[in-house]
Design an enzyme around this catalytic site. Structure first.
Site, short mmCIF file in Angstrom:
data_model
loop_
_atom_site.label_atom_id
_atom_site.label_comp_id
_atom_site.label_asym_id
_atom_site.label_seq_id
_atom_site.Cartn_x
_atom_site.Cartn_y
_atom_site.Cartn_z
N ARG A 13 0.85 -1.17 0.02
CA ARG A 13 0.05 0.10 0.02
C ARG A 13 0.86 1.45 0.00
O ARG A 13 0.93 1.89 -1.07
CB ARG A 13 -1.03 0.06 1.24
CG ARG A 13 -2.25 1.01 1.06
CD ARG A 13 -1.68 2.59 1.44
NE ARG A 13 -1.13 2.55 2.90
CZ ARG A 13 -0.58 3.76 3.49
NH1 ARG A 13 -0.67 4.87 2.32
NH2 ARG A 13 -0.27 3.66 4.63
N CYS A 240 4.23 9.85 0.44
CA CYS A 240 3.01 10.06 0.66
C CYS A 240 3.17 11.07 -0.62
O CYS A 240 3.65 12.35 -0.34
CB CYS A 240 2.56 10.78 2.00
SG CYS A 240 0.92 11.53 1.86
#
Length: 310
Positions: A13, A240
């Site tokens: 992920r 991110c």
């Protein structure tokens, strides 16, 4: 007996969402199976977000449905809102992680909500999940808990406020994330102590990045404060897309080596874990792979916790 520390592999992920190319679904499934076969007890396999925002996660539902068939491993998915939680539940996820950015700037960039609005969304998620016939755990993840590349310093009081809101919303657990990797060991200890004083044992895990090279030092600080659950990524992948400057997660291979060498049992076979890098490299050949243990090799002095030295 050795004390157990739980390692959650988040490479499929957090690692893949920043990859320059998209790993084919079949390769991703094989990679996840190899991670599970190495004894990793928890794997965060994807996120239920709009594919137009993070195209690398477009196959998450398919991946979850495949991964939950693997024996002995808890399958986790990120779900930023109620719709994502519903999709995760339908796919069969065992646990969802719902992010709540502590810093205002990251919260608006990542979720287009204020932290308080996202805590209210978590409460709606918890209420919906509790009404379903199948149990699914809900973790509230406090993102940017140790600093933010948009807002800068994140006050400890703000972290405590968000963590307390998540506890009041009824989540099963709360995790603290150093989303951009700006934290240092003393800060890790201070924030963990403050949050634990507010919400007790519901604080369970740390999600650490290695931007400033302090990832493992921060994990050690967490261990010293009683944290027994850590997120990490194979080969140190990650970052991110909504936090400029964020680099990869702490390297799972190096974390497992440190934990087992210190006498903590992870249940992970380090040789099999390193072997899983071959599938990762085949699926993303242009992606850099990090890790000191894979580079140096497992030393002859390594004796995993619970096994007697020769």
């Amino acid at each position: 007996m050795s004390e157990t520390v739980t390692v959650c592999e988040v490479g499929p992920r957090d690692g893949l969402q920043m990859a320059k190319t998209i790993m084919p679904t079949a390769v991703k499934a094989r990679w996840i199976a190899a991670i599970a076969a190495a004894g990793v007890p928890e794997i965060e396999v994807g996120s239920f977000v709009p594919p137009k925002l993070i195209p690398q996660m477009a196959d998450t539902a398919e991946i979850v449905r495949e991964a939950v068939r693997l024996p002995g491993v808890q399958i986790v998915a990120l779900a930023p809102n109620l719709r994502g939680a519903q999709n995760a539940y339908e796919a069969g996820a065992h646990r969802i992680s719902v992010p709540v950015s502590v810093s205002e700037g990251h919260s608006r960039a990542n979720l287009n909500r204020t932290p308080a609005e996202q805590v209210a969304e978590v409460a709606r998620v918890v209420a919906w999940v509790r009404a379903q016939p199948r149990a699914m755990q809900v973790e509230g993840a406090c993102s940017t808990a140790f600093g933010c590349s948009i807002d800068g310093v994140v006050p400890t009081a703000a972290v405590v406020r968000v963590a307390s809101g998540l506890a009041e919303a009824g989540v099963d657990s709360v995790g603290l994330a150093d989303t951009v990797g700006y934290g240092h060991p003393a800060q890790i200890k201070d924030v963990v102590r403050a949050v634990r004083a507010a919400i007790g044992p519901r604080l369970e895990g740390l999600h650490l990045h290695d931007t400033m090279g302090l990832g493992l030092a921060n994990a050690l600080a967490g261990l010293e404060e009683g944290i027994r659950s850590f997120d990490s990524a194979l080969a140190g992948l990650g970052g991110c897309p909504f936090a400029p400057g964020a680099s990869g997660n702490i390297v799972t291979e190096d974390l497992v080596f440190m934990l087992e060498s210190m006498g903590f049992s992870t249940g992970i076979d380090l040789e099999k874990l390193i072997a899983a890098r071959a599938i990762l490299h085949a699926g993303l050949p242009a992606e850099p792979m990090h890790g000191n243990v894979p580079k140096a090799g497992i030393p002859r002095t390594y004796h995993p916790a619970g096994r007697a030295a020769a």
